[in-house]
Design an enzyme around this catalytic site. Sequence first.
Site, short mmCIF file in Angstrom:
data_model
loop_
_atom_site.label_atom_id
_atom_site.label_comp_id
_atom_site.label_asym_id
_atom_site.label_seq_id
_atom_site.Cartn_x
_atom_site.Cartn_y
_atom_site.Cartn_z
N HIS A 158 3.93 7.49 -9.46
CA HIS A 158 3.93 6.02 -9.38
C HIS A 158 5.16 5.40 -10.05
O HIS A 158 5.43 4.21 -9.84
CB HIS A 158 2.67 5.44 -10.04
CG HIS A 158 1.40 5.76 -9.30
ND1 HIS A 158 1.19 5.40 -7.99
CD2 HIS A 158 0.28 6.40 -9.70
CE1 HIS A 158 -0.01 5.81 -7.61
NE2 HIS A 158 -0.59 6.43 -8.62
N ASP A 194 -1.52 13.49 -3.51
CA ASP A 194 -2.41 12.79 -4.45
C ASP A 194 -3.23 11.75 -3.68
O ASP A 194 -2.79 11.23 -2.65
CB ASP A 194 -1.55 12.10 -5.52
CG ASP A 194 -2.34 11.47 -6.65
OD1 ASP A 194 -2.46 12.11 -7.71
OD2 ASP A 194 -2.85 10.33 -6.48
N HIS A 196 -3.72 8.75 -4.42
CA HIS A 196 -3.03 7.46 -4.43
C HIS A 196 -1.64 7.56 -3.80
O HIS A 196 -1.00 8.61 -3.87
CB HIS A 196 -2.87 6.96 -5.87
CG HIS A 196 -4.15 6.85 -6.63
ND1 HIS A 196 -4.63 7.87 -7.44
CD2 HIS A 196 -5.06 5.85 -6.69
CE1 HIS A 196 -5.78 7.49 -7.98
NE2 HIS A 196 -6.08 6.27 -7.54
N ASP A 283 -7.15 14.37 -7.17
CA ASP A 283 -8.10 13.25 -7.20
C ASP A 283 -8.64 12.94 -5.80
O ASP A 283 -9.39 11.98 -5.61
CB ASP A 283 -7.51 12.00 -7.88
CG ASP A 283 -6.05 11.74 -7.54
OD1 ASP A 283 -5.50 12.43 -6.66
OD2 ASP A 283 -5.47 10.82 -8.16
N TYR A 322 -9.01 13.60 -11.95
CA TYR A 322 -9.71 13.07 -13.13
C TYR A 322 -11.10 13.63 -13.30
O TYR A 322 -11.80 13.26 -14.24
CB TYR A 322 -9.69 11.52 -13.07
CG TYR A 322 -8.27 11.06 -12.85
CD1 TYR A 322 -7.37 11.05 -13.91
CD2 TYR A 322 -7.79 10.75 -11.57
CE1 TYR A 322 -6.02 10.73 -13.71
CE2 TYR A 322 -6.46 10.42 -11.36
CZ TYR A 322 -5.59 10.42 -12.43
OH TYR A 322 -4.26 10.13 -12.23
C1 SP5 Z 1 -1.33 9.61 -10.96
C2 SP5 Z 1 -2.56 8.83 -10.57
O1 SP5 Z 1 -3.47 9.38 -9.94
N1 SP5 Z 1 -2.64 7.56 -10.96
C3 SP5 Z 1 -3.74 6.74 -10.65
C4 SP5 Z 1 -3.70 5.46 -11.38
C5 SP5 Z 1 -4.92 4.62 -11.11
N2 SP5 Z 1 -5.06 3.64 -12.11
C6 SP5 Z 1 -6.02 2.62 -11.91
C7 SP5 Z 1 -7.39 3.18 -11.94
C8 SP5 Z 1 -8.41 2.19 -12.36
C9 SP5 Z 1 -9.72 2.89 -12.49
N3 SP5 Z 1 -10.42 2.49 -13.66
C10 SP5 Z 1 -11.69 3.13 -13.81
C11 SP5 Z 1 -11.68 4.10 -14.96
C12 SP5 Z 1 -12.99 4.81 -15.07
N4 SP5 Z 1 -12.99 5.57 -16.29
ZN ZN Z 2 -3.83 9.67 -8.00
#
Ligand code: SP5
Ligand code: ZN
Length: 339
Positions: A158, A194, A196, A283, A322
Site C-alpha cells: 500500500h 493480497d 487488498h 488475507d 491476519y
Molecule cells: C497489507 C494489508 O493487507 N493491509 C490491509 C490494511 C487494511 N486496513 C484497514 C482495515 C480495517 C479493519 N479494521 C478491523 C480490525 C479488526 N481487528
Molecule cells: Zn491485504
Amino acid sequence: MQVVASDIHRRHDNVELSGGRLASSSEGPIRADIIDQAVRAAGHQVISPSALDHDLLTRVHTAEYVDFLSTAWERWNQRPNAAPAAMPFAWPSRGIDPVRPHDLVGQLGYHSFAADCSIVAGTWPAVHEAGAIAASAADLVIAGSLASYGLCRPPGHHATADQFGGYCYLNNAAIAAQRLRENGHEQVAVLDVDYHHGNGTQSIFYERSDVLTVSIHADPIDEFPWFVGHASERGLDDGAGWNVNLPLTAGTTFAGWCAALDVALQRVTDSSATALVVSLGVDTYIDDPLGKFELTTPDYTTMAARIGGLGLPTVVIQEGGYAVDDIGRNVAAFLAGLA
Ligand code: SP5
Ligand code: ZN
C-alpha cells in the site's frame, strides 16, 4: 527455498484507528513470528538480510519521504506530553495540489492516506529492515536462485513513493522489483495476490513500462483502499497498458479467483518479463478477519504451482494475512507449491 527474515520486525508494534477506536493493530509481530516458525519447520533455510542500499531506496521512494519516516518518531517524541504513537488527523483536500507543511502533524497527513497506520519508536528500524529483506530476497534470484521468499514485516504494497497507509511504510515489493531491474532484468512483473489492492505498487510504477503491475483483489467499491484499484486504471504515458487491476466481489471462492489468475498469468507471459515479484497476502483466506474471499490452505499450494508454471525466477514478498492461527501453514503451503 531460501528465506530472508529478521527479528527486528518485533520493534514495530502499534495501534490503528478501527471502528472509531484506537486498537492494537491487526498487523502485529505475532504474524511474522508464526510464519518464521512455520517456514523453519517446513525445512526452508532462513538467512539474515544484507544492509539496504540507500540509493536503491530513494529510487523507489522520494528522499523527502525517507527522511521524514526515519525522523518522524524522534520529532514526535520531542513534543510535550507525546503519545506513544504518532498519527495524523488531517489529509490534503481533494483537487488541490498540496503544499508540504512544515509542522510534523501536517507532514504526517501529507505523507499518509489512512489511519490504520501509526508510527511508534521501533517503526523505522522495522520498516527499514523489511526493505533490506526485500532487496536481499531479490539478490538471491539475481545470483541464480529460481525462487526466494522475503518475510517482510510490516508489509509494503500500500505504500506509495511518499505515503504510508494500509499497515505499509516502505514498498518492499517495489524495492525488490527495482533491484531486479537494475541487475540484469530489463522487464519485471509484479503479481499482487493480497486481498487488498496494491495501490502503492501500482502508483510507483504507473508511468513505467519496464515493470508490469497486476493486482487481484477485493473490489475497492466495497473494500480498503476504497479509492483506487478499479479495472479502468491501466497505467499512464509510458506505462499505459502496464497496470492491470482484477477486482473481485466478496464471497469469491478459489474457482472464481483462478479465473482472474488466468488473466493475470497471460498478461505476465505477454509482457516478456524475465523475473517475477509476487506480493503474497494470505488475507484471501476463508477465516481471515479482514477479508471476504474463501480460499483454503491447499488452494495456496495450487496457486503457487500455477504461478511457478510461468517458469520465471520469482521473489515472493510477504504482504497481509491476519488469521494468525493459520498464517504459518498458509504461507508454507504457498512456498511448497512454488518449490
Ligand atoms: C497489507 C494489508 O493487507 N493491509 C490491509 C490494511 C487494511 N486496513 C484497514 C482495515 C480495517 C479493519 N479494521 C478491523 C480490525 C479488526 N481487528
Ligand atoms: Zn491485504
